[in-house]
Every structure is written in C-alpha cells, then in structure tokens.
Scaffold this motif. Sequence first.
Motif, PDB file in Angstrom:
ATOM      1  N   ALA A 167     -41.015  15.598  19.463  1.00 27.37           N
ATOM      2  CA  ALA A 167     -39.811  16.402  19.243  1.00 27.37           C
ATOM      3  C   ALA A 167     -40.069  17.547  18.264  1.00 27.37           C
ATOM      4  N   ILE A 168     -40.809  17.260  17.209  1.00 27.48           N
ATOM      5  CA  ILE A 168     -41.098  18.299  16.214  1.00 27.48           C
ATOM      6  C   ILE A 168     -41.926  19.417  16.835  1.00 27.48           C
ATOM      7  N   TYR A 169     -42.899  19.038  17.645  1.00 26.54           N
ATOM      8  CA  TYR A 169     -43.718  20.060  18.297  1.00 26.54           C
ATOM      9  C   TYR A 169     -42.895  20.861  19.307  1.00 26.54           C
ATOM     10  N   ALA A 170     -42.071  20.157  20.076  1.00 27.32           N
ATOM     11  CA  ALA A 170     -41.280  20.825  21.114  1.00 27.32           C
ATOM     12  C   ALA A 170     -40.256  21.784  20.508  1.00 27.32           C
ATOM     13  N   LYS A 171     -39.622  21.384  19.416  1.00 26.32           N
ATOM     14  CA  LYS A 171     -38.566  22.189  18.804  1.00 26.32           C
ATOM     15  C   LYS A 171     -39.105  23.200  17.798  1.00 26.32           C
ATOM     16  N   GLY A 172     -40.327  22.997  17.319  1.00 29.59           N
ATOM     17  CA  GLY A 172     -40.879  23.858  16.279  1.00 29.59           C
ATOM     18  C   GLY A 172     -41.185  25.261  16.755  1.00 29.59           C
ATOM     19  N   SER A 173     -41.181  26.181  15.805  1.00 28.49           N
ATOM     20  CA  SER A 173     -41.477  27.576  16.118  1.00 28.49           C
ATOM     21  C   SER A 173     -42.938  27.746  16.522  1.00 28.49           C
ATOM     22  N   LYS A 174     -43.155  28.587  17.535  1.00 28.79           N
ATOM     23  CA  LYS A 174     -44.523  28.896  17.962  1.00 28.79           C
ATOM     24  C   LYS A 174     -44.926  30.313  17.550  1.00 28.79           C
ATOM     25  N   ALA A 175     -44.074  30.955  16.742  1.00 24.32           N
ATOM     26  CA  ALA A 175     -44.394  32.293  16.239  1.00 24.32           C
ATOM     27  C   ALA A 175     -45.601  32.202  15.307  1.00 24.32           C
ATOM     28  N   PRO A 176     -46.485  33.197  15.307  1.00 30.23           N
ATOM     29  CA  PRO A 176     -47.700  33.141  14.489  1.00 30.23           C
ATOM     30  C   PRO A 176     -47.455  32.825  13.019  1.00 30.23           C
ATOM     31  N   ALA A 177     -46.343  33.296  12.458  1.00 25.47           N
ATOM     32  CA  ALA A 177     -46.075  33.094  11.034  1.00 25.47           C
ATOM     33  C   ALA A 177     -45.646  31.674  10.710  1.00 25.47           C
ATOM     34  N   ALA A 178     -45.173  30.931  11.698  1.00 24.57           N
ATOM     35  CA  ALA A 178     -44.632  29.600  11.425  1.00 24.57           C
ATOM     36  C   ALA A 178     -45.301  28.483  12.213  1.00 24.57           C
ATOM     37  N   VAL A 179     -46.179  28.833  13.142  1.00 25.12           N
ATOM     38  CA  VAL A 179     -46.759  27.817  14.015  1.00 25.12           C
ATOM     39  C   VAL A 179     -47.613  26.807  13.243  1.00 25.12           C
ATOM     40  N   ASP A 180     -48.218  27.249  12.127  1.00 28.76           N
ATOM     41  CA  ASP A 180     -49.024  26.318  11.344  1.00 28.76           C
ATOM     42  C   ASP A 180     -48.154  25.194  10.781  1.00 28.76           C
ATOM     43  N   GLN A 181     -46.933  25.535  10.375  1.00 30.88           N
ATOM     44  CA  GLN A 181     -45.994  24.516   9.890  1.00 30.88           C
ATOM     45  C   GLN A 181     -45.630  23.548  11.008  1.00 30.88           C
ATOM     46  N   THR A 182     -45.454  24.071  12.212  1.00 30.87           N
ATOM     47  CA  THR A 182     -45.111  23.220  13.354  1.00 30.87           C
ATOM     48  C   THR A 182     -46.219  22.210  13.626  1.00 30.87           C
ATOM     49  N   TYR A 183     -47.463  22.675  13.640  1.00 33.22           N
ATOM     50  CA  TYR A 183     -48.592  21.773  13.901  1.00 33.22           C
ATOM     51  C   TYR A 183     -48.723  20.717  12.800  1.00 33.22           C
ATOM     52  N   MET A 184     -48.581  21.137  11.566  1.00 35.23           N
ATOM     53  CA  MET A 184     -48.716  20.184  10.458  1.00 35.23           C
ATOM     54  C   MET A 184     -47.640  19.108  10.509  1.00 35.23           C
ATOM     55  N   HIS A 185     -46.404  19.549  10.689  1.00 31.70           N
ATOM     56  CA  HIS A 185     -45.300  18.584  10.681  1.00 31.70           C
ATOM     57  C   HIS A 185     -45.311  17.676  11.910  1.00 31.70           C
ATOM     58  N   ALA A 186     -45.831  18.158  13.031  1.00 36.69           N
ATOM     59  CA  ALA A 186     -45.926  17.317  14.225  1.00 36.69           C
ATOM     60  C   ALA A 186     -47.040  16.291  14.094  1.00 36.69           C
ATOM     61  N   THR A 187     -48.081  16.649  13.363  1.00 37.07           N
ATOM     62  CA  THR A 187     -49.213  15.736  13.170  1.00 37.07           C
ATOM     63  C   THR A 187     -48.845  14.556  12.284  1.00 37.07           C
ATOM     64  N   VAL A 188     -48.005  14.792  11.277  1.00 35.19           N
ATOM     65  CA  VAL A 188     -47.654  13.748  10.309  1.00 35.19           C
ATOM     66  C   VAL A 188     -47.061  12.496  10.964  1.00 35.19           C
ATOM     67  N   PRO A 189     -45.998  12.600  11.781  1.00 31.59           N
ATOM     68  CA  PRO A 189     -45.465  11.383  12.398  1.00 31.59           C
ATOM     69  C   PRO A 189     -46.410  10.756  13.422  1.00 31.59           C
ATOM     70  N   PHE A 190     -47.309  11.543  14.008  1.00 30.17           N
ATOM     71  CA  PHE A 190     -48.285  10.959  14.933  1.00 30.17           C
ATOM     72  C   PHE A 190     -49.226  10.026  14.172  1.00 30.17           C
ATOM     73  N   ILE A 191     -49.657  10.464  12.996  1.00 32.26           N
ATOM     74  CA  ILE A 191     -50.496   9.602  12.152  1.00 32.26           C
ATOM     75  C   ILE A 191     -49.712   8.366  11.730  1.00 32.26           C
ATOM     76  N   ALA A 192     -48.456   8.574  11.359  1.00 36.37           N
ATOM     77  CA  ALA A 192     -47.610   7.445  10.950  1.00 36.37           C
ATOM     78  C   ALA A 192     -47.427   6.458  12.097  1.00 36.37           C
ATOM     79  N   ALA A 193     -47.276   6.973  13.310  1.00 33.55           N
ATOM     80  CA  ALA A 193     -47.124   6.099  14.480  1.00 33.55           C
ATOM     81  C   ALA A 193     -48.359   5.224  14.650  1.00 33.55           C
ATOM     82  N   THR A 194     -49.526   5.810  14.411  1.00 34.92           N
ATOM     83  CA  THR A 194     -50.774   5.046  14.500  1.00 34.92           C
ATOM     84  C   THR A 194     -50.782   3.909  13.487  1.00 34.92           C
ATOM     85  N   SER A 195     -50.334   4.215  12.278  1.00 32.79           N
ATOM     86  CA  SER A 195     -50.250   3.199  11.229  1.00 32.79           C
ATOM     87  C   SER A 195     -49.276   2.088  11.605  1.00 32.79           C
TER      88      SER A 195
END
Length: 242
Positions: free
Chosen positions: A19-47
């Motif tokens: 959901a975070i990846y799908a809803k997150g901004s893909k604009a160059p200025a904000a896409v890094d935030q989208t990738y970081m925040h989408a990665t966090v719950p994926f790691i948590a899911a693994t845990s």
Amino acid sequence: MDFTPFLVGFVIMSLSSLAIYAKGSKAPAAVDQTYMHATVPFIAATSYLAMTFAIGDIVKLDGTVTFVARYLDWTFTTPILLAGLVLTALHGRREMSGYLIAIITLDVLMIVTGLISSLAVAPVIKWIWFGWSCAAFLGVLYILWVPLRTINTKLGGAMTGAYLKNVTALTVLWVLYPVVFAVGPEGLKSASTDATSWAILVLDVAAKVVYAFYAASNVERALADTTTSRDGQAADPYVGRV
C-alpha cells in the motif's frame, strides 16, 4: 504463548508495504521516501513471519522469551526511518553523510545493547545494559533535535515544518518502546508476553505504517509549497529533483 499477534503483524505489514509503495509519490524529489517507507514494513513482515513459527526465539533460564527476530527487524528498519529523517532535515544535501553515520551507529548500538539486556537473566546486568541502551537512544534523540534541527531551521522553507512534524511523531512513538520493554517480561515482568506482543504490534504499526503515510504526506506537501513559492526556480536540491 499466543502466536496470533505475530500472524496478524505479518499480514498487516505485508499489505502495508504494498500500500505504501502503491500510494507513495513517484516524483524524483520524493520517490526515495516512498522506497524507504515501503521497505520498512516488508522487513517487519519478515520478522513477524519468523516469530509466527518461533524461529529465533530464545527461552531463558527464568522462562521468559527473547524474540531475536524482533531485534533483527529493528536493526534494519530503524536506520531506514532515521535516514528518511536526516534526508528531510538536510534537504538532501551532501553533508548528511556524517550525521547518518553517527546516528545509525548509535541506533544499532541501542538495538544490540537492548538485545543483550533482554538476554541477561541477572537483574543487575539486565538493567545496566538497559541503561546503556537508553544512553544510546538519548544520543539518537540529541542528533535529531539539536544539530539536525538547528541546520533544518537555518535552511528554512516549508521542509522545516515537515521535519518538525516527522521528528516529533517518531520521537513520541519510539519513547514508548523502552517503556514496554521495562514493564514487560524482559524487564519488570509486570505485563505478560502476550500483552507485550500486542503492545509492540500496535507500536510497530504506528511507527512503520501510520508514520510512513504521515511523514510522506508532510514531505510531499512541503515540496509542493516550496515549488509553488519559488515558481520552479528552486536552488534546494530536494526541489531541483522534481
């Protein structure tokens, strides 16, 4: 021991990552935030998946359990969240590297010493390591609230408000984690393992999912305000990447 909170956590974190990846901004200025925040719950899911199958659980002599997967989760996810804050504070400038190294080092030390405290059975040793973990946490907060906050304020612009909102939210949430540790079976044993598991799940969802949407919204709004106010002729690296 009830494994339900772990299974629930796995489902929530897995879906939230998408959901975070799908809803997150893909604009160059904000896409890094989208990738970081989408990665966090994926790691948590693994845990949470590992804890669902009791993988990495260590039962100590006093009968309490240390969930090693949980600490591994925090070792990866908390630096990512901090990187997002540092990026916001410094508007993406190159001098962020020194602050990143310092704050991530203290953060990892905080997690590792917390794990040592959890594994310790002797009360004196446990609380010494807990105190040292809290000292590292104070170091993290110092960097966030003193040098980074000062630089962010001097840089000015809409990103100043975004950083203040995000760092306040994450600080409040993170302060609650050592409180849960202290009253739970790893500390004073005032709360059961099941109650603590549910409490940490709620905190995890707030700090890794709700915060992700909140932080991204603040950054995107600041970027939009900055771009509008400068008519697209911004010198700010963040805006220049839009």
